[in-house]
Structure formats: structure tokens, C-alpha cells
Design an enzyme around this catalytic site. Structure first.
Site, short mmCIF file in Angstrom:
data_model
loop_
_atom_site.label_atom_id
_atom_site.label_comp_id
_atom_site.label_asym_id
_atom_site.label_seq_id
_atom_site.Cartn_x
_atom_site.Cartn_y
_atom_site.Cartn_z
CG HIS A 145 61.33 44.75 -43.14
ND1 HIS A 145 60.54 45.48 -44.01
CD2 HIS A 145 62.46 44.47 -43.84
CE1 HIS A 145 61.18 45.61 -45.16
NE2 HIS A 145 62.35 45.04 -45.08
CD GLU A 146 66.12 44.34 -42.07
OE1 GLU A 146 66.70 43.54 -42.83
OE2 GLU A 146 65.69 45.44 -42.43
ZN ZN Z 1 63.91 44.49 -46.50
#
Ligand code: ZN
Length: 181
Positions: A145-146
Site C-alpha cells: 500500500h505504501e
Molecule cells: Zn495510503
């Protein structure tokens, strides 16, 4: 040090591919200020990670801090705050699993995203050291996600079934109870 404003979905900078960070800049005044701002901002907003583009800096830098213990995502070891510069992801096992993700740049929403659950990450840390770690389960999802932020991708782009996109309040009221067990 300063708490910066987190830009939100719709801001074009969140859709840019961020620039690699010049390793010579690591440890410099500007780098240290940016990193401190990111840490202050993450702690103020709350969350498990923050990528530089989320505070308007289009460079390949992210921080992750996962409180461990037993959570609704299962049980896993805590990960103290770590800094990831120019990270790259390699999928170790393509088997996927899903989590309800949220994002500080998409406040108030949760969405169900399936991702590979065993990955290897190569990166440079804040001491200019090359590192490699392997992750599985929820932390593997957090990292993907990051690092997606560094490529201009938001988790909402990865929701397979948009019926599984919900406001937080409705998620907690109607959807969360179904996930137990
Ligand atoms: Zn995010």
C-alpha cells in the site's frame, strides 16, 4: 520539525510517479527535515505508514510503523518505525489475501483489497545501508500500500469489487461483524 498537511485523493501529485531519491541526499539537512516532518505527521494523524507524496513531496521515500500484538488483522510482531528509500518489491509467493484498507489520503473510507501476502523488499535505509527484508501477511499488505503511493497508485484502484468500498462508520456497523472468524 513540523506537522504537514496530508494531501487527499484528487490532488494530482498523488497520481505522479515519484522521483528516486539521490542517495547522496540521505542524512543531509533537507532530507532530515523531510523525514522528521513525515514522522511528526504520521504520529499526529495516526496510521501505520506514510509516503512522501502524501505530504506533497514527490520522492521515493516512505515510513512504516506497525504496532504489533493481536489485531483484527491477526497477530503479528510489532515493527518499530522504519525508513524506506527507493524501495522495490519482489513477490515471493503470488497467493493473495484481502484486507480492508484505509488511507490517510482517502479519509473516512475503507476498501477491501487483495494482494500477494509474501514479498521481499529491497531498499536503502536512513543510514545509506542497503537492506532486504521478507514480509508476510498484513505487513506485506501495508508495504505494498505504501509503496504504491510512490507510483501514483491508491488502494481504491486495486479494489476488485467496488461493493466492498465503504465509509468507516458503515464498515464498522455492517461489514466488520461479518469478518470475524
Ligand atoms: Zn495510503
Amino acid at each position: 520539525m513540523a506537522i504537514r498537511r496530508i494531501i487527499r485523493m484528487g490532488h494530482p501529485l498523488l497520481r505522479e510517479v515519484a522521483q528516486p531519491l539521490d542517495p547522496n541526499e540521505i542524512g543531509g539537512l533537507e532530507f532530515n527535515r523531510l523525514l522528521t516532518d513525515m514522522i511528526d505527521t504520521l504520529h499526529d494523524y495516526g496510521g501505520v505508514g506514510l509516503a512522501a507524496p502524501q505530504i506533497g513531496e514527490s520522492v521515493r521515500l516512505a515510513i512504516i510503523e506497525i504496532p504489533g500484538g493481536e489485531t483484527r488483522y491477526g497477530e503479528f510482531a510489532p515493527m518499530s518505525l522504519a525508513v524506506f528509500i527507493n524501495p522495490s518489491i519482489h513477490v515471493v509467493d503470488p497467493a493473495i489475501a484481502g484486507y480492508w484498507e484505509g488511507c490517510l489520503s482517502v479519509p473516512g473510507l475503507r476498501g477491501y483489497v487483495e494482494r500477494p501476502q509474501r514479498i521481499k523488499v529491497n531498499y536503502t535505509n536512513e543510514h545509506r545501508e542497503e537492506r532486504e527484508i521478507e514480509l508476510s501477511g498484513f505487513p506485506a499488505t501495508v508495504f505494498q500500500h505504501e509503496f504504491d503511493h510512490l507510483d501514483g497508485t491508491l488502494y481504491v484502484d486495486r479494489i476488485g469489487d467496488t461493493r466492498r468500498l465503504s465509509f468507516e462508520h458503515e464498515y464498522e456497523r455492517y461489514l466488520l461483524p461479518q469478518m470475524d472468524g
